[in-house]
Scaffold this motif. Structure first.
Motif, mmCIF file in Angstrom:
data_model
loop_
_atom_site.group_PDB
_atom_site.id
_atom_site.type_symbol
_atom_site.label_atom_id
_atom_site.label_comp_id
_atom_site.label_asym_id
_atom_site.label_seq_id
_atom_site.Cartn_x
_atom_site.Cartn_y
_atom_site.Cartn_z
ATOM 1 N N GLU A 120 0.826 -1.209 0.000
ATOM 2 C CA GLU A 120 0.000 0.000 0.000
ATOM 3 C C GLU A 120 0.863 1.263 0.000
ATOM 4 O OE1 GLU A 120 -4.162 1.447 2.108
ATOM 5 O OE2 GLU A 120 -3.000 -0.188 2.981
ATOM 6 N N ARG A 121 2.000 1.209 0.645
ATOM 7 C CA ARG A 121 2.856 2.403 0.673
ATOM 8 C C ARG A 121 3.370 2.752 -0.715
ATOM 9 N NH1 ARG A 121 8.031 -0.071 4.048
ATOM 10 N NH2 ARG A 121 8.563 -1.748 2.590
ATOM 11 N N THR A 122 3.565 1.741 -1.591
ATOM 12 C CA THR A 122 3.990 2.014 -2.961
ATOM 13 C C THR A 122 2.870 2.679 -3.737
ATOM 14 O OG1 THR A 122 5.429 0.077 -2.899
ATOM 15 C CG2 THR A 122 4.941 1.012 -5.059
ATOM 16 N N VAL A 123 1.646 2.197 -3.548
ATOM 17 C CA VAL A 123 0.491 2.826 -4.186
ATOM 18 C C VAL A 123 0.362 4.274 -3.712
ATOM 19 C CG1 VAL A 123 -2.034 2.783 -4.343
ATOM 20 C CG2 VAL A 123 -0.724 0.647 -4.522
ATOM 21 N N ASP A 124 0.536 4.512 -2.431
ATOM 22 C CA ASP A 124 0.476 5.879 -1.904
ATOM 23 C C ASP A 124 1.568 6.755 -2.508
ATOM 24 O OD1 ASP A 124 -1.650 5.145 -0.324
ATOM 25 O OD2 ASP A 124 -0.456 4.855 1.493
ATOM 26 N N ARG A 125 2.735 6.178 -2.702
ATOM 27 C CA ARG A 125 3.837 6.947 -3.295
ATOM 28 C C ARG A 125 3.527 7.330 -4.740
ATOM 29 N NH1 ARG A 125 9.901 4.656 -4.643
ATOM 30 N NH2 ARG A 125 10.862 6.660 -5.187
ATOM 31 N N LEU A 126 2.960 6.409 -5.494
ATOM 32 C CA LEU A 126 2.574 6.715 -6.877
ATOM 33 C C LEU A 126 1.572 7.864 -6.903
ATOM 34 C CD1 LEU A 126 2.173 3.079 -8.261
ATOM 35 C CD2 LEU A 126 3.913 4.729 -8.986
ATOM 36 N N LEU A 127 0.569 7.788 -6.039
ATOM 37 C CA LEU A 127 -0.476 8.799 -6.024
ATOM 38 C C LEU A 127 0.034 10.154 -5.562
ATOM 39 C CD1 LEU A 127 -3.301 6.559 -4.558
ATOM 40 C CD2 LEU A 127 -3.399 7.714 -6.775
ATOM 41 N N SER A 128 0.839 10.169 -4.500
ATOM 42 C CA SER A 128 1.342 11.452 -4.000
ATOM 43 C C SER A 128 2.253 12.108 -5.023
ATOM 44 C CB SER A 128 2.082 11.250 -2.670
ATOM 45 O OG SER A 128 3.195 10.396 -2.828
ATOM 46 N N THR A 129 3.041 11.325 -5.737
ATOM 47 C CA THR A 129 3.904 11.885 -6.789
ATOM 48 C C THR A 129 3.063 12.455 -7.916
ATOM 49 O OG1 THR A 129 5.622 10.260 -6.256
ATOM 50 C CG2 THR A 129 5.807 11.389 -8.372
ATOM 51 N N LEU A 130 1.997 11.751 -8.279
ATOM 52 C CA LEU A 130 1.118 12.233 -9.345
ATOM 53 C C LEU A 130 0.451 13.537 -8.947
ATOM 54 C CD1 LEU A 130 -0.347 11.827 -12.047
ATOM 55 C CD2 LEU A 130 -2.042 10.446 -10.824
ATOM 56 N N ARG A 131 -0.055 13.612 -7.728
ATOM 57 C CA ARG A 131 -0.766 14.808 -7.281
ATOM 58 C C ARG A 131 0.156 16.027 -7.207
ATOM 59 N NH1 ARG A 131 -3.007 10.963 -3.128
ATOM 60 N NH2 ARG A 131 -5.022 10.263 -3.955
ATOM 61 N N ALA A 132 1.433 15.784 -6.963
ATOM 62 C CA ALA A 132 2.388 16.887 -6.817
ATOM 63 C C ALA A 132 3.015 17.307 -8.135
ATOM 64 C CB ALA A 132 3.487 16.483 -5.831
ATOM 65 N N SER A 133 2.608 16.687 -9.245
ATOM 66 C CA SER A 133 3.234 16.981 -10.534
ATOM 67 C C SER A 133 2.180 17.354 -11.563
ATOM 68 C CB SER A 133 4.027 15.767 -11.027
ATOM 69 O OG SER A 133 3.139 14.733 -11.454
ATOM 70 N N ALA A 134 2.664 17.761 -12.720
ATOM 71 C CA ALA A 134 1.772 18.067 -13.843
ATOM 72 C C ALA A 134 1.710 16.896 -14.819
ATOM 73 C CB ALA A 134 2.250 19.329 -14.553
ATOM 74 N N ALA A 135 2.266 15.760 -14.441
ATOM 75 C CA ALA A 135 2.302 14.607 -15.333
ATOM 76 C C ALA A 135 0.925 13.981 -15.473
ATOM 77 C CB ALA A 135 3.297 13.574 -14.801
ATOM 78 N N HIS A 136 0.764 13.221 -16.557
ATOM 79 C CA HIS A 136 -0.482 12.476 -16.762
ATOM 80 C C HIS A 136 -0.497 11.179 -15.963
ATOM 81 C CE1 HIS A 136 -0.370 14.537 -20.938
ATOM 82 N NE2 HIS A 136 -1.077 15.269 -20.086
ATOM 83 N N GLY A 137 0.696 10.750 -15.562
ATOM 84 C CA GLY A 137 0.762 9.495 -14.824
ATOM 85 C C GLY A 137 2.127 9.287 -14.220
ATOM 86 N N VAL A 138 2.184 8.371 -13.242
ATOM 87 C CA VAL A 138 3.442 7.987 -12.592
ATOM 88 C C VAL A 138 3.483 6.471 -12.592
ATOM 89 C CG1 VAL A 138 4.854 8.101 -10.509
ATOM 90 C CG2 VAL A 138 3.358 10.026 -11.115
ATOM 91 N N LEU A 139 4.562 5.909 -13.152
ATOM 92 C CA LEU A 139 4.663 4.453 -13.213
ATOM 93 C C LEU A 139 5.992 3.975 -12.660
ATOM 94 C CD1 LEU A 139 6.711 4.000 -15.777
ATOM 95 C CD2 LEU A 139 4.644 4.160 -17.139
#
Length: 324
Positions: A120-139
């Motif tokens: 779950e912490r990896t999923v949270d990291r993906l989401l927090s990175t996405l929310r803090a950026s202008a990218a369309h996605g984080v993989l």
């Protein structure tokens, strides 16, 4: 399709409309495919550490407001919405499109069902990175630096736009590879060789099973498996319980360790559950074990200084027939 209602979803309750939660996300898990490299085995149902691969992935996205699994329905440890691509076997993009139709959140986590080490912490990291950026996605990327678009978080509106674009361009999504999607998105990449590890072959399955049983992993894996199997969604301080078990074993009696931890869990449940209830019950039981040990130590000390009575030899004659 089998569907389950989730509290807080649009249309499931009454009252005034609420603003969308910016931290909310939905999850789409792709669990179809022929698993040819596994000889056609039911890959999502293969067990690693006592849990099906699909259940392990569902645990990692337990914080999702809604979870959609694109596959034939099956028993799962967590409630989900089931979806299927049209036509069946249409490939990952068709499956993703089918899953997205059942989501409403601004952000969506897209996962394959064969990720034994996703947490779950990896999923949270993906989401927090996405929310803090202008990218369309984080993989995530694998150890060789290859993109893993099925271990990613995306901006759902842009994902729908690109899928619609590809549908028009290719007169459908069936058979299209994931790289067509990746090419149309502005993506941020995170290297995570463990969380990105997927199980395509039986050798991969064997590697995952061996790693879980390594020292340093087995206890956490076991606790996660037990919680999943019993339907317990509770994070507790395992070190606190282990310390309690140690004190009960040393200060009282060895069998007291498992029985005491069981009683602590029972008491916490009666008190309403939750980490705080477990911690309070454990604290009280630990204090009791300490008092018990102190009394035992004091009694031993007194016994060591107390004069022992003289015991006279037994002068009762032996009346057995064979006595000498």
């Amino acid at each position: 399709m089998t569907a389950y209602e989730f509290p807080g979803e649009p249309g499931t309750g009454s009252g005034p409309a609420q603003r969308p939660d910016p931290a909310a996300y939905d999850a789409v898990v792709l669990a179809g495919g022929a698993a040819r490299r596994l000889g056609g085995a039911d890959k999502p149902g293969v067990r690693v550490g006592g849990r099906a691969l699909l259940d392990r992935v569902l645990a990692a996205c337990a914080g999702a407001r809604a979870t959609v699994v694109v596959a034939a329905p099956r028993p799962t440890a967590r409630p989900v919405t089931w979806a299927h691509e049209d036509p069946p076997g249409g490939g990952p993009l068709a499956a993703l499109d089918a899953g997205l139709r059942h989501t409403t959140a601004e952000h969506v986590v897209v996962l394959s069902a064969d990720l034994p080490f996703l947490e779950e912490r990896t999923v949270d990291r993906l989401l927090s990175t996405l929310r803090a950026s202008a990218a369309h996605g984080v993989l995530l990327t694998d150890p060789e630096g290859r993109d893993q678009p099925l271990v990613a978080a995306y901006a759902a509106p842009r994902l729908r736009e690109v899928l619609a674009l590809l549908t028009d361009r290719h007169e459908g999504l069936a058979g299209l590879p994931l790289r067509r999607l990746v090419a149309e998105l502005n993506l941020t990449r995170i290297s995570d060789p463990v969380a990105s590890f997927d199980c395509d072959t039986w050798d991969d399955i064997a590697t995952a099973r061996a790693r879980i049983r390594e020292h340093g992993h087995v206890l956490d894996e076991w606790i996660s498996a037990v919680k999943d199997d019993l339907g317990i969604d509770l994070d507790v301080d395992t070190h606190l319980l282990l310390d309690l078990a140690r004190d009960a074993a040393h200060g009282v009696d060895r069998p007291a360790a498992p029985l005491t931890t069981f009683l602590v869990g029972y008491a916490a449940a009666r008190a309403g559950g939750g980490p705080e209830a477990v911690a309070e019950a454990a604290r009280r039981a630990e204090a009791l074990a300490a008092r018990w040990a102190e009394e035992s130590a004091a009694e031993d000390q007194i016994s060591g200084t107390r004069p022992q009575p003289d015991v006279a030899p037994d002068a009762t004659p032996d009346t057995r027939p064979d006595a000498g």
